[in-house]
Write an enzyme that holds these catalytic residues in place. Structure first.
Site, mmCIF file in Angstrom:
data_model
loop_
_atom_site.group_PDB
_atom_site.id
_atom_site.type_symbol
_atom_site.label_atom_id
_atom_site.label_comp_id
_atom_site.label_asym_id
_atom_site.label_seq_id
_atom_site.Cartn_x
_atom_site.Cartn_y
_atom_site.Cartn_z
ATOM 1 N N ARG A 116 5.447 2.148 25.093
ATOM 2 C CA ARG A 116 4.742 2.619 23.895
ATOM 3 C C ARG A 116 4.881 4.140 23.765
ATOM 4 O O ARG A 116 5.095 4.668 22.685
ATOM 5 C CB ARG A 116 3.269 2.222 24.033
ATOM 6 C CG ARG A 116 2.552 1.992 22.735
ATOM 7 C CD ARG A 116 1.146 1.492 22.985
ATOM 8 N NE ARG A 116 1.100 0.072 23.275
ATOM 9 C CZ ARG A 116 1.125 -0.890 22.361
ATOM 10 N NH1 ARG A 116 1.212 -0.584 21.086
ATOM 11 N NH2 ARG A 116 1.070 -2.158 22.699
ATOM 12 N N ASN A 147 -6.011 5.158 8.017
ATOM 13 C CA ASN A 147 -5.627 3.740 8.054
ATOM 14 C C ASN A 147 -6.409 3.017 6.974
ATOM 15 O O ASN A 147 -7.502 3.434 6.601
ATOM 16 C CB ASN A 147 -5.967 3.137 9.429
ATOM 17 C CG ASN A 147 -5.568 1.672 9.514
ATOM 18 O OD1 ASN A 147 -4.474 1.291 9.089
ATOM 19 N ND2 ASN A 147 -6.450 0.837 10.042
ATOM 20 N N ASN A 184 0.835 -1.212 0.000
ATOM 21 C CA ASN A 184 0.000 0.000 0.000
ATOM 22 C C ASN A 184 0.865 1.254 0.000
ATOM 23 O O ASN A 184 0.541 2.241 -0.664
ATOM 24 C CB ASN A 184 -0.966 -0.010 1.191
ATOM 25 C CG ASN A 184 -2.207 -0.839 0.913
ATOM 26 O OD1 ASN A 184 -3.038 -0.452 0.101
ATOM 27 N ND2 ASN A 184 -2.302 -2.001 1.542
ATOM 28 N N ASP A 208 -9.357 -0.127 14.345
ATOM 29 C CA ASP A 208 -10.196 -0.189 13.135
ATOM 30 C C ASP A 208 -11.524 0.554 13.284
ATOM 31 O O ASP A 208 -12.524 0.194 12.663
ATOM 32 C CB ASP A 208 -10.419 -1.655 12.698
ATOM 33 C CG ASP A 208 -9.097 -2.347 12.395
ATOM 34 O OD1 ASP A 208 -8.182 -1.682 11.892
ATOM 35 O OD2 ASP A 208 -8.982 -3.549 12.674
ATOM 36 N N MET A 268 1.665 -2.276 12.294
ATOM 37 C CA MET A 268 1.112 -3.249 13.244
ATOM 38 C C MET A 268 1.347 -2.887 14.712
ATOM 39 O O MET A 268 1.564 -3.764 15.542
ATOM 40 C CB MET A 268 1.696 -4.643 12.947
ATOM 41 C CG MET A 268 1.436 -5.144 11.553
ATOM 42 S SD MET A 268 -0.324 -5.246 11.148
ATOM 43 C CE MET A 268 -0.764 -6.737 12.026
ATOM 44 N N ARG A 269 1.313 -1.602 15.049
ATOM 45 C CA ARG A 269 1.430 -1.182 16.448
ATOM 46 C C ARG A 269 0.163 -0.447 16.841
ATOM 47 O O ARG A 269 -0.328 0.386 16.065
ATOM 48 C CB ARG A 269 2.608 -0.210 16.651
ATOM 49 C CG ARG A 269 3.963 -0.731 16.291
ATOM 50 C CD ARG A 269 4.419 -1.860 17.163
ATOM 51 N NE ARG A 269 4.581 -1.497 18.576
ATOM 52 C CZ ARG A 269 4.716 -2.400 19.546
ATOM 53 N NH1 ARG A 269 4.681 -3.686 19.282
ATOM 54 N NH2 ARG A 269 4.863 -2.018 20.787
ATOM 55 N N HIS A 276 -7.956 -0.845 6.104
ATOM 56 C CA HIS A 276 -8.272 -2.147 6.699
ATOM 57 C C HIS A 276 -8.955 -3.001 5.633
ATOM 58 O O HIS A 276 -9.841 -2.506 4.923
ATOM 59 C CB HIS A 276 -9.192 -1.955 7.914
ATOM 60 C CG HIS A 276 -9.510 -3.236 8.605
ATOM 61 N ND1 HIS A 276 -8.576 -3.922 9.359
ATOM 62 C CD2 HIS A 276 -10.639 -3.995 8.624
ATOM 63 C CE1 HIS A 276 -9.128 -5.032 9.825
ATOM 64 N NE2 HIS A 276 -10.376 -5.098 9.400
ATOM 65 N N GLU A 311 -9.914 3.345 19.274
ATOM 66 C CA GLU A 311 -10.270 1.928 19.188
ATOM 67 C C GLU A 311 -9.765 1.354 17.867
ATOM 68 O O GLU A 311 -9.861 2.020 16.839
ATOM 69 C CB GLU A 311 -11.800 1.765 19.237
ATOM 70 C CG GLU A 311 -12.438 2.259 20.520
ATOM 71 C CD GLU A 311 -11.899 1.540 21.737
ATOM 72 O OE1 GLU A 311 -11.807 0.302 21.694
ATOM 73 O OE2 GLU A 311 -11.539 2.224 22.718
HETATM 74 C C1 GRF Z 1 -3.189 -4.637 3.976
HETATM 75 O O1 GRF Z 1 -4.092 -5.665 3.678
HETATM 76 C C2 GRF Z 1 -3.858 -3.563 4.796
HETATM 77 O O2 GRF Z 1 -5.222 -3.401 4.496
HETATM 78 C C3 GRF Z 1 -3.718 -4.107 6.201
HETATM 79 O O3 GRF Z 1 -2.461 -4.713 6.232
HETATM 80 C C4 GRF Z 1 -2.085 -5.118 4.921
HETATM 81 C C5 GRF Z 1 -0.772 -4.457 4.632
HETATM 82 O O4 GRF Z 1 -0.235 -4.860 3.396
HETATM 83 N N1 GRF Z 1 -3.882 -3.045 7.174
HETATM 84 P P1 GRF Z 1 0.951 -4.031 2.759
HETATM 85 O O5 GRF Z 1 2.065 -3.980 3.789
HETATM 86 O O6 GRF Z 1 0.441 -2.674 2.431
HETATM 87 O O7 GRF Z 1 1.358 -4.807 1.530
#
Ligand code: GRF
Length: 217
Positions: free
Chosen positions: A68, A110, A17, A148, A93-94, A112, A146
């Protein structure tokens, strides 16, 4: 066009992304410039790509900080140093502290891989298949404390097919993620996504049926 908004992308892994955002932002008329990529993992696949593309990149390894809040102070300092105005989480992922989220309120996005508010959290694709939904997709939203949660900026839908596994569904959704995230960042950076309470109003909304699957792209 008014000045491009200085945007940071936060990653933890593959970075596909991030790549779609960096590539979209190369268009002269794109209202955001990717001024920084920050990763909390030194070995994130996306880091090498960003460096290779000449995008300013920092690694802020969360393991090097006792808490954190300490990690976030280091991150905030990198964002400040680079004059960042918008933050795009892309596979980051934090979990963030409420203070950090509040500081970046309505300026942090973000993505999702589900049609929120369905299937928040991890193992999204497995759970969508297990629930038997016929339509899945992805959501770009403003970040709230919260996980997502937050006002929805853009979504795109894809079908769920009978033989789908989590992997095949994830791959189909990822393709639309790569279109929707740049579209959503464009709306926010251009000032076209306005908050009305906790709902986003888009000034360039269109109502043709085919925009259902590819909104405002
Ligand atoms: C994606 O599916 C995004 O929606 C989720 O984590 C994944 C990340 O993929 N939050 P990348 O690192 O962007 O390839």
């Amino acid at each position: 066009m008014t000045r491009k908004k200085r945007t940071a992308i936060l990653i933890s892994g593959r970075g596909s992304n991030m790549r779609s955002l960096v590539e979209a932002a190369r268009a002269p008329d794109y209202p955001a410039e990717i001024a920084l990529v920050a990763s909390n993992r030194p070995d994130a696949e996306g880091v090498a790509w960003a460096i290779d593309q000449g995008v300013p990149t920092v690694i802020i390894d969360h393991k090097a900080y006792p808490s954190r809040a300490d990690f976030e102070r280091a991150l905030q300092s990198a964002l400040d140093t680079n004059g960042i105005e918008l933050v795009a989480l892309a596979g980051f992922m934090r979990l963030m502290t409420p203070d950090f989220v509040e500081y970046w309120r309505d300026r942090m996005l973000n993505i999702h891989p589900s049609l929120l508010p369905s299937f928040k959290g991890l193992n999204t694709h497995e759970r969508a298949i297990a629930a038997g939904v016929r339509i899945a997709g992805c959501t770009v939203h403003f970040v709230r404390a919260e996980m997502d949660e937050g006002p929805i900026i853009a979504q795109a839908a894809v079908p769920v097919l009978s033989g789908d596994t989590a992997e095949t569904l994830a791959a189909r959704i990822l393709k639309v993620e790569h279109r929707v995230y740049p579209a959503a960042l464009r709306l926010v950076a251009a000032g076209e996504a306005r908050l009305d309470g906790e709902k986003v109003l888009i000034s360039s909304d269109v109502s043709e049926p085919d925009t259902l699957f590819a909104p405002t792209i």
